[in-house]
Design a protein around this motif. Sequence first.
Motif, short mmCIF file in Angstrom:
data_model
loop_
_atom_site.label_atom_id
_atom_site.label_comp_id
_atom_site.label_asym_id
_atom_site.label_seq_id
_atom_site.Cartn_x
_atom_site.Cartn_y
_atom_site.Cartn_z
N GLY A 10 58.29 34.86 45.05
CA GLY A 10 57.36 35.74 45.77
C GLY A 10 58.06 36.84 46.52
O GLY A 10 57.46 37.88 46.83
N ASP A 11 59.32 36.66 46.85
CA ASP A 11 60.11 37.65 47.59
C ASP A 11 60.77 38.61 46.60
O ASP A 11 61.59 38.19 45.77
CB ASP A 11 61.17 36.93 48.42
CG ASP A 11 61.97 37.87 49.30
OD1 ASP A 11 62.08 39.06 48.98
OD2 ASP A 11 62.50 37.41 50.33
N PRO A 12 60.43 39.91 46.62
CA PRO A 12 61.02 40.85 45.65
C PRO A 12 62.54 40.89 45.70
O PRO A 12 63.19 41.00 44.65
CB PRO A 12 60.41 42.20 46.06
CG PRO A 12 59.15 41.84 46.80
CD PRO A 12 59.44 40.57 47.50
N ASP A 13 63.11 40.81 46.90
CA ASP A 13 64.58 40.83 47.00
C ASP A 13 65.19 39.60 46.34
O ASP A 13 66.21 39.69 45.64
CB ASP A 13 65.01 40.91 48.47
CG ASP A 13 64.64 42.25 49.11
OD1 ASP A 13 64.52 43.25 48.35
OD2 ASP A 13 64.47 42.29 50.34
N ALA A 14 64.57 38.44 46.58
CA ALA A 14 65.07 37.22 45.97
C ALA A 14 64.93 37.30 44.45
O ALA A 14 65.83 36.86 43.71
CB ALA A 14 64.29 36.01 46.50
N ALA A 15 63.83 37.86 43.97
CA ALA A 15 63.63 37.99 42.52
C ALA A 15 64.71 38.86 41.90
O ALA A 15 65.25 38.53 40.83
CB ALA A 15 62.24 38.57 42.25
N ARG A 16 65.03 39.97 42.57
CA ARG A 16 66.08 40.86 42.03
C ARG A 16 67.43 40.15 42.01
O ARG A 16 68.20 40.29 41.04
CB ARG A 16 66.14 42.13 42.86
CG ARG A 16 65.04 43.13 42.55
CD ARG A 16 65.33 44.49 43.17
NE ARG A 16 65.20 44.43 44.63
CZ ARG A 16 64.07 44.65 45.30
NH1 ARG A 16 62.97 44.95 44.63
NH2 ARG A 16 64.04 44.60 46.62
N ALA A 17 67.73 39.38 43.05
CA ALA A 17 69.01 38.68 43.10
C ALA A 17 69.11 37.63 41.99
O ALA A 17 70.16 37.46 41.36
CB ALA A 17 69.18 38.02 44.47
N VAL A 34 57.91 36.50 37.80
CA VAL A 34 56.49 36.48 38.18
C VAL A 34 56.41 36.29 39.69
O VAL A 34 57.22 35.56 40.27
CB VAL A 34 55.72 35.39 37.43
CG1 VAL A 34 55.69 35.68 35.94
CG2 VAL A 34 56.33 34.01 37.67
N PRO A 35 55.41 36.92 40.35
CA PRO A 35 55.43 36.96 41.81
C PRO A 35 54.72 35.81 42.51
O PRO A 35 54.87 35.66 43.72
CB PRO A 35 54.69 38.28 42.11
CG PRO A 35 53.73 38.43 40.98
CD PRO A 35 54.41 37.83 39.78
#
Length: 427
Positions: A10-17, A34-35
């Motif tokens: 759900g966290d965009p920064d975590a998803a990118r990492a 997926v968010p």
Amino acid sequence: MTTRILPAAGDPDAARAIVALLSQLPDAEPAAPVPDSTTLLDTLFRLAADSLDELPEVVLVHERIGPVPALELIREVALRFPAVGVVLISSDAGPALFSAAMDSGARGLIGLPLAYEELAARVQAAAQWSAGVRRHLGRGPEAPAGPGGRVVTVTGAKGGVGATFTAVQFALAAAAAGRRTALVDLDLQAGDVGSYLDVQFRRSIADLAGIQDISPRVLQDAVYEDRTGLALLLAPAEGERGEEVDERAARHVIGALRARYELVVIDCGSQVTGANATAVELADLAVMVTTPDVVAVRAAKRTVRMWERLQVRKAEDTTMVVNRWSRHTEIQPSLIEKITKTRPTRTPVPAAFKELQAVVDAGRVQDLDNRSTVKQALWTLAGELGLLAAPDAPAGSPAPASGSGSGSALALRAAGPVARLRRGREG
């Protein structure tokens, strides 16, 4: 072999990492993250509708996923898509969370902040496990290739109300309609499914209790393939062995059955144990059977309220079947609905024990005459509950969750029904 990985964060920064590290793994094919939990389940259902082979080998679930909490989401994915290896990513990598994640069906836990070596090891292990499961599933031509079968529990308000007979007739009706059906006796100390069908078998559900990963071959050894078309998983002949089947064992057995059969009917008896409470919690449909008398209706209300307190299942998510009904009964289904707050069925089951006595005494309820009003009512009821045919359309989301689903309830739900009861008493 290429490993397909679907991250859920759900966290965009975590998803990118996560995606950045996944892109460095050899032979990895990370999908766009997926968010939220709804999108993840929708994506998996859409892929499974085409073929099992379209599903990713690994799903990564970040601890800050929502709206469904991470452990509940893992449990849902593991049950609905048993060939997918799910890995939890969390800042808490302690033994308590690790145990809760494993109980929910996760194949690993990765601590935050992310480290390449740990991520690679956990993804590889989950991918290898997924590949093994798919090889096993591929051996059986009748193994379902979709998101798994439907689980139905049948619980008696108290002993003697006809829950076992109801469960057996539901399963027979589904098998007669061409559905690949398993009937499980989870009344662990006093199960009578085998007696009702004149079956004796050396194996039981207790033989699966200590097995962590139940392969199709192991499951096949424990199941009795009856000539009625039912696959029977019986209660142990020695009632004391029922203690071996705890919440974790029940969860693993139900997951294995769901992966193998279109419909799983579970007779839960009338006593609340950790194993059958887990079954009710996991069920797509929970049926309560009562008779229209004061003692049984009070018992039904007591059990339903207990399920609510344990966050097993809400009253309105419980379907009430009224057995041995007649027009002259003082307590009618509408009153039972009002007292228990459960969901009523349209079809009550008539009081006609004389029709049943011969086949029950002979242990041959499968031979009940088609003209029996009781059999006609129960088979009609099976159709009303959707047990005779697969759903018309693929579900975009799973069956309604039975618990509260709130983030504050996550630790309680992960602990299991019996532990939740103990904690409630201590609090």
